[in-house]
Scaffold this active site. Sequence first.
Site, short mmCIF file in Angstrom:
data_model
loop_
_atom_site.label_atom_id
_atom_site.label_comp_id
_atom_site.label_asym_id
_atom_site.label_seq_id
_atom_site.Cartn_x
_atom_site.Cartn_y
_atom_site.Cartn_z
CG HIS A 262 40.72 36.11 33.39
ND1 HIS A 262 41.97 35.62 33.69
CD2 HIS A 262 40.72 37.39 33.81
CE1 HIS A 262 42.68 36.58 34.24
NE2 HIS A 262 41.94 37.68 34.33
CG ASP A 264 40.58 39.72 37.15
OD1 ASP A 264 41.66 39.27 36.73
OD2 ASP A 264 39.79 40.35 36.45
CG ASP A 374 43.82 40.21 32.41
OD1 ASP A 374 44.04 40.99 31.48
OD2 ASP A 374 43.18 40.52 33.42
CG HIS A 578 46.48 39.57 36.62
ND1 HIS A 578 46.20 38.23 36.51
CD2 HIS A 578 45.36 40.20 36.20
CE1 HIS A 578 44.97 38.07 36.05
NE2 HIS A 578 44.43 39.25 35.84
ZN LIG Z 1 42.55 39.56 35.01
#
Ligand SMILES: [Zn+2]
Length: 1016
Positions: A262, A264, A374, A578
Amino acid sequence: MHDDRSLVEARLKRVLDERIRPAVHPESVPLSVTIWTAPGEPVPVAEGLAAPRSPIAVGDAWGAPWGTSWITVTGTVPEAWAGRTVEALIDLGFDANMPGFQCEGLVYRPDGTPVKGLNPQNQWVRIASPAAGGEPVLLHVEAASNPVILDYHPFLPTELGDKETAGSTPQYRLERMDLAVFDETVWQLVMDLEVLGELMAELPADGARRWELLRAVERALDAIDLQDVNGTAAGARSHLTEVLAAPAVPSAHRISAIGHAHIDSAWLWPLRETVRKVARTTANMTALLEDEPDFLYTMSQAQQFAWIKEHRPEVYARVKKAVADGRFVPAGGMWVESDTNMPSSEAMARQFVHGKRFFLEEFGVENREAWLPDTFGFTGGLPQIIRNAGSKWLLTQKISWSQVNKFPHHTFLWEGIDGTRIFTHFPPVDTYNCSMKGSEIAHAARNFKDKGVARRSLAPTGWGDGGGGTTREMIAKAARLRDLEGSATVRWERPAEFFEKAEAEYPKPPVWVGELYLELHRATLTSQARTKQGNRRSENLLREAELWCATAALRTGHPYPYEQLDRIWKTVLLHQFHDILPGSSIAWVHREAEATYARLAAELEELIGAAQQALAGDAAGGRELVFNGAPHVRSAVPAGGACPVPATGAGGGCTVTARDGGGFVLDNGLLSVAVDGDGLVVSAVDAASGRETVAPGARANLLQLHPDFPNMWDAWDVDQFYRNTVTDLTAADEVAVSVSSPDEAAVRVARSFGSSTVVQTLSLRAGSRRLDIDTEVDWHETEKFLKASFPLDVHTERYAAETQFGHQFRPTHTNTSWEAAKFEACNHRFVHLEEPGWGVALVTPSTYGHDVTRAVRATDGGTTTTVRFSLLRAPRFPDPQTDQGVHRFRHALVPGAAIGDAVREGYAVGLPERRVTGSAEAVRPLVELDEAALVVSAVKLADDGSGDLVVRVYEAGGGRARGRLRTSFRPASAVPCDLLERPWDGTRGEVAVDGDGVTLSLRPFELVTLRLTPSA
Ligand SMILES: [Zn+2]
């Protein structure tokens, strides 16, 4: 028998730590190391490879914050190692914890081809197996000295989050830089012992299996000669074969593992670093796919694929091949894993349009799942958008982070505001960074809420957040957990395979209706106000740019800026990631975002201006036209059209008079507003009904200041106790009339508090039932929360808050812990409250956070429902200067508003009229609707360049609506489409073409996308 478990378990830990793990690389020789530090930002690979090096030794410091160093290691494989497996071990000064939150590297061969990424959990580079003695070794490492922002004492303010304030102190010291022999047998023994030891710890002490594992481990340890681990490892392993071969019980939980990182797209690092993070992780993962035949890996966020395509084409070629082989699986189908609370209807739709289209065009792959592990909560508008994008499943684990209430299902149908149901899975492993630890696997099995009717769950496996991905150790453990007594079973499976099996085994899952509210991170609706305003401004300008460019293209042949709009949309979508739109990134990210939004605004204004001028004709014509980009008729200007400026003074009748007891009364015949001597609104009477809006004895537009120091996650969280302390900002420095004309009446109020000042203008305009409140704050507070309060005389159990393609209701009470936990929530452009027959709206172009509470008055027994907008916060982590400086907001109070008025005023406050001088009589809209509940969300040309017009309409009132979409041209056809503008038969309402229009009959909150082909 005596219970000696703790003794054996402690022995296992010490022998693994001190003897067996060190024996994985039993022999080593040092590499020679040289370094070059790039003077500023990262340089192209060729430049880094060619730059002159200086010597550096193990133990030396390197790496200013956010710097890039090119490190070269050279050596020769000793002759004695011929035939053995040889690896380079490169430790840049890693802390074993938190890969992706510290320094990282990408290894290149001398010719510039990337080999793999380096992080604390991945320090090895395979040189050869078997190696030839005397073989030369030469590798280059592009090493990023990203500073640690989230430390062992987390959430401390730090200046390291922006290269402009981070200083130049070296952050790391080179640790091990060696060539070493890799002993695969010892490594396999480590994997055996870790899997069995971790499983053992999860099993009941009164079960036979636990004791069988304990005794087998003990026999293996007995078989190891601690002075010759390498010589005795194979013998030790033989004692474990039997317990590793015992199969899982038939009812064992089934875990579908999928390799994942994951990543970001920006967070505690800037966007430019994510480009490199993605390259490092994907270089690693494509290499791992080649080594491990059973392994499967998934990556979401089309933007991240696009970055590798642009910046690391060699890595992208490897990704493309692995995707074609079905081993590297694009997941999700959104441009980024965006926030879903705040993006507008269109932006949320375009996340899927651009994400899915990229995967279709690049890989020929169409995903059916939305992948948002997330994201901080999910709106009731999202299910319909997922379905209209041609998808049908959703994955997230974030709701497991909720502070109070435990969500009752892991697999269920999620029903949105329009009734669309999406098959949804929350991985019970409660993480997107599963590392195949026994505790994680056991937790997933125990935690799974749907036992007895369903059996399987998904586990995204690999280091995430800052990247890293799956390791060879995780794969080795997964292989042992494939079918092992006492454990859940583990198989590498693609997300779609999981969802198909999960759906098949669970034909009647439970249903959850309405938003998936995250009981955490509620302050992300407010932090970094400029980023949020930039987003909303861009969304509004994109709506106008598409509308006017499409109108100009069809009417005048004005070129439609396909590529420019595509690029701008993708930039806006990226910034909805996010941790960007929610305001939880470092200062660098938000500083850049503000500059980017300003650039986009200038570009979009130019597009809008050029298209409107093309429509208005030659400016020398001298006729001033008013363009209305909102979806409702305004001041007699049709929606999506333009006409001459209405005669001045239309309506008129605004007055300002002195109020008894101090202050002023503003009146326009429709609304009478009393502002007291403190500049607060004590009365707002809707003339049509004679109804008072403000609760008796209360004062509206009251600014309130709370201390705001959450227990964790400063930029993300506001904790409920913030409400225990409040300061009402009632003292005014000035309350004075600022405008008094027949067209407008306005009062200016100035206040100062703490180190800050605020100036507000309260204005009424002729013909409007809206009290506009323009606020300019020069904000210099620390750890404070600023709210604007509107105590309303309304008795209601629920209120409506706008979301994508409609609104969702929330209770005004706190009967249960579920309602109490929603003490801060999201709206788009309005909050609406009503009693039967009369309502009131509060509208805003860019404030998302709000709260609504109720109280019963002792004086008259009536109910006061208080709406408070959340204006500003001042957290100090991760950006110590969050929100300091000048901010401008607009809010408005609309007494007597039905839900349709709230929708209309919500659009109107964000989409001002534009005036253009030209020669045209008027500009007729391309499309017009005769039913107010049907709202045009987008008018644009089809993305395929065919020249077709695409119009998206939704039912905005929450009821059924039938109306006619009249077109200014004869459509040859009107085809209902999905969001990707492909013909789609999923529209549930009725769409019928006839003559110069289309008859639409839509269900509550239904959206429909129409592709209109003009007749030749
Ligand atoms: Zn994240």
